[in-house]
Design a protein around this motif. Sequence first.
Motif, mmCIF file in Angstrom:
data_model
loop_
_atom_site.group_PDB
_atom_site.id
_atom_site.type_symbol
_atom_site.label_atom_id
_atom_site.label_comp_id
_atom_site.label_asym_id
_atom_site.label_seq_id
_atom_site.Cartn_x
_atom_site.Cartn_y
_atom_site.Cartn_z
ATOM 1 N N SER A 9 -15.618 -17.552 39.598
ATOM 2 C CA SER A 9 -16.016 -16.199 39.202
ATOM 3 C C SER A 9 -15.076 -15.671 38.119
ATOM 4 O O SER A 9 -15.485 -14.876 37.272
ATOM 5 C CB SER A 9 -16.039 -15.259 40.403
ATOM 6 N N ASN A 10 -13.841 -16.099 38.178
ATOM 7 C CA ASN A 10 -12.853 -15.721 37.162
ATOM 8 C C ASN A 10 -12.045 -16.950 36.780
ATOM 9 O O ASN A 10 -11.720 -17.768 37.638
ATOM 10 C CB ASN A 10 -11.887 -14.654 37.690
ATOM 11 N N ARG A 36 -23.629 -15.671 27.014
ATOM 12 C CA ARG A 36 -22.309 -15.095 27.192
ATOM 13 C C ARG A 36 -22.311 -13.659 26.677
ATOM 14 O O ARG A 36 -23.085 -13.309 25.795
ATOM 15 C CB ARG A 36 -21.224 -15.909 26.491
ATOM 16 N N SER A 38 -19.610 -11.049 25.248
ATOM 17 C CA SER A 38 -18.274 -10.674 24.805
ATOM 18 C C SER A 38 -18.128 -9.163 24.922
ATOM 19 O O SER A 38 -19.121 -8.440 25.000
ATOM 20 C CB SER A 38 -18.049 -11.126 23.352
ATOM 21 N N SER A 87 -13.060 -15.757 25.011
ATOM 22 C CA SER A 87 -12.982 -14.858 26.163
ATOM 23 C C SER A 87 -14.264 -14.043 26.258
ATOM 24 O O SER A 87 -14.653 -13.364 25.299
ATOM 25 C CB SER A 87 -11.783 -13.917 26.046
ATOM 26 N N VAL A 89 -17.735 -13.041 29.408
ATOM 27 C CA VAL A 89 -18.400 -13.355 30.667
ATOM 28 C C VAL A 89 -19.529 -14.324 30.357
ATOM 29 O O VAL A 89 -20.388 -14.041 29.517
ATOM 30 C CB VAL A 89 -18.953 -12.089 31.348
ATOM 31 N N TYR A 90 -19.503 -15.462 31.008
ATOM 32 C CA TYR A 90 -20.519 -16.485 30.786
ATOM 33 C C TYR A 90 -21.534 -16.402 31.922
ATOM 34 O O TYR A 90 -21.186 -16.543 33.097
ATOM 35 C CB TYR A 90 -19.870 -17.868 30.715
ATOM 36 N N GLY A 109 -21.971 -14.566 37.003
ATOM 37 C CA GLY A 109 -21.169 -14.836 35.820
ATOM 38 C C GLY A 109 -19.782 -15.366 36.121
ATOM 39 O O GLY A 109 -19.260 -15.262 37.241
ATOM 40 N N THR A 110 -19.188 -15.978 35.099
ATOM 41 C CA THR A 110 -17.783 -16.397 35.117
ATOM 42 C C THR A 110 -17.069 -15.616 34.026
ATOM 43 O O THR A 110 -17.455 -15.697 32.866
ATOM 44 C CB THR A 110 -17.633 -17.905 34.842
ATOM 45 N N ARG A 111 -16.051 -14.867 34.425
ATOM 46 C CA ARG A 111 -15.252 -14.142 33.437
ATOM 47 C C ARG A 111 -14.138 -15.055 32.964
ATOM 48 O O ARG A 111 -13.259 -15.414 33.736
ATOM 49 C CB ARG A 111 -14.668 -12.857 34.034
ATOM 50 N N THR A 113 -10.963 -15.705 30.535
ATOM 51 C CA THR A 113 -9.927 -15.061 29.721
ATOM 52 C C THR A 113 -9.030 -16.145 29.164
ATOM 53 O O THR A 113 -8.445 -16.925 29.923
ATOM 54 C CB THR A 113 -9.098 -14.079 30.560
ATOM 55 N N ALA B 41 -19.731 -6.670 37.976
ATOM 56 C CA ALA B 41 -19.487 -7.916 38.702
ATOM 57 C C ALA B 41 -20.762 -8.546 39.266
ATOM 58 O O ALA B 41 -20.693 -9.400 40.157
ATOM 59 C CB ALA B 41 -18.474 -7.711 39.832
#
Lengths: 115, 114
Positions: A9-10, A36, A38, A87, A89-90, A109-111, A113, B41
């Motif tokens: 998730s991150n 994604r 941005s 960087s 969120v995908y 999503g996957t955030r 960074t 989220a």
Amino acid sequence: GAGVSQSPSNKVTEKGKDVELRCDPISGHTALYWYRQSLGQGLEFLIYFQGNSAPDKSGLPSDRFSAERTGGSVSTLTIQRTQQEDSAVYLCASSAYRQGARGYTFGSGTRLTVV
Amino acid sequence: DQQVKQNSPSLSVQEGRISILNCDYTNSMFDYFLWYKKYPAEGPTFLISISSIKDKNEDGRFTVFLNKSAKHLSLHIVPSQPGDSAVYFCAASGETDSWGKLQFGAGTQVVVTP
């Protein structure tokens, strides 16, 4: 599964490292999309898979980005030599045959960074 | 090149009043338009859509209007409720994207105040 599952998730990674993002679509959905988002931007199309057809890679921003979908199910998005501009969120989405955008279900999503 | 534009990044509206979200597009080949709602989220969820052969589609408190000549669509939420506080994305697809590749706007953050 009941929904589209994304992992991690991150993710925090150092510039220059490779990362892999995973998407597990809804069982039976033949179409799978990666987008994604941005900061301050809309969702940007990256790549889409439909059944056994060749994927539409027209949205991949550079050759550092690649994706595969094994067995018509799970997909992995790989970013090599990450840069700070990666960087974002995908988001992954899947849909059933011929439903297209009308039947999108997004994952959380996957955030990513890049530091 | 941003083909779908949401020029208002945020909107604040009182509970019970109407929320109006706007979206403009540049590609005349777009023939299907969608609105998505996104909570923090979470992934976006489909809200309502409209085909280019129509100029209005209504679903409960949500109505989408399409003005093809102006390349403009809007989403009306009435009455607005606190649970409507979210980011709303406008999206579009064209004939050549029949399999569902979408162009998204940047989103509008809606805050519904008591």
